[in-house]
Motif scaffolding. Sequence first.
Motif, PDB file in Angstrom:
ATOM      1  N   VAL A  16      23.556  77.424  24.112  1.00 16.58           N
ATOM      2  CA  VAL A  16      22.491  77.378  25.113  1.00 16.58           C
ATOM      3  C   VAL A  16      22.816  78.336  26.257  1.00 16.58           C
ATOM      4  N   ALA A  17      24.084  78.383  26.666  1.00 21.50           N
ATOM      5  CA  ALA A  17      24.500  79.287  27.745  1.00 21.50           C
ATOM      6  C   ALA A  17      24.255  80.740  27.347  1.00 21.50           C
ATOM      7  N   THR A  18      24.535  81.080  26.101  1.00 27.36           N
ATOM      8  CA  THR A  18      24.311  82.440  25.617  1.00 27.36           C
ATOM      9  C   THR A  18      22.825  82.795  25.678  1.00 27.36           C
ATOM     10  N   ARG A  19      21.982  81.847  25.275  1.00 27.35           N
ATOM     11  CA  ARG A  19      20.538  82.101  25.305  1.00 27.35           C
ATOM     12  C   ARG A  19      20.026  82.231  26.741  1.00 27.35           C
ATOM     13  N   LEU A  20      20.499  81.369  27.615  1.00 26.63           N
ATOM     14  CA  LEU A  20      20.083  81.437  29.018  1.00 26.63           C
ATOM     15  C   LEU A  20      20.526  82.744  29.663  1.00 26.63           C
ATOM     16  N   ARG A  21      21.752  83.149  29.357  1.00 26.90           N
ATOM     17  CA  ARG A  21      22.295  84.383  29.924  1.00 26.90           C
ATOM     18  C   ARG A  21      21.428  85.577  29.508  1.00 26.90           C
ATOM     19  N   SER A  22      21.031  85.594  28.253  1.00 23.21           N
ATOM     20  CA  SER A  22      20.174  86.664  27.765  1.00 23.21           C
ATOM     21  C   SER A  22      18.827  86.648  28.479  1.00 23.21           C
ATOM     22  N   LEU A  63      25.494  83.568  37.975  1.00 30.61           N
ATOM     23  CA  LEU A  63      24.165  84.016  37.539  1.00 30.61           C
ATOM     24  C   LEU A  63      23.049  83.069  37.969  1.00 30.61           C
ATOM     25  N   VAL A  64      23.374  81.812  38.173  1.00 33.07           N
ATOM     26  CA  VAL A  64      22.408  80.844  38.682  1.00 33.07           C
ATOM     27  C   VAL A  64      23.049  80.087  39.835  1.00 33.07           C
TER      28      VAL A  64
END
Length: 229
Positions: A16-22, A63-64
């Motif tokens: 999920v972190a990878t998807r959010l980062r993208s 990033l957030v």
Amino acid sequence: MVEPTPLRPASLHEEVATRLRSMVFERQLAPGQWIDELALARDWQISRTPLREALKVLAAEGLVTLVPRQGCKVTELSEDDAEQLFPVMALLEGRCAFEAVRRATPADVKALRRLHEVLEKHAAANNIDGYYRANHEFHTKVQALAGNRWLDRATNELRRFVRLLRGRQLNWPGRIEASINEHRVLLDAIEHRDAARAERAMHDHLLAQLAALKALRAHERSQGSERHA
């Protein structure tokens, strides 16, 4: 003999972190935007627990921003942030260029030339999105060729914040033309194995990005003032 514990695949919150980062880097989640946890959990068919764990990871990366009792929003770089960030990145990426020249093989230089040719095509077409992506790939390649894990670590740490801007300065009139000229100077220095000149070219290239970003933001402020006058 004790049997080794089998390796586990990446946990859900890491995926999920990878998807959010993208999504942040691609501006599908824009700077300053509040993140709708309920909507994302529903769309991805997951519980809010891995989503919240993923947001903690991105918060640790800067990033957030987690706001108590309000939620979580994407980090937005202020003008002061940009003023302080780009000169540091100029030093780091300049050093990357210097060390890349000293280590690059003829095949490495040819690979950079091919990446530069992609940049040339996007510049000629005034394709801002394509140019941004190719530019990121070129800079990443130079960094990799430097082969310095400490420089790599420091550059990666700060590059993610530059990526929050997603090449906004390329929207400033004439910036793509100026940028590709800066890349030509850089590539020429690399091809002539002039490490010091490559370092200066990369350093100046980053500072030129800052200058264009400041000009764009000043123009946007003036336009906003005129609309509310």
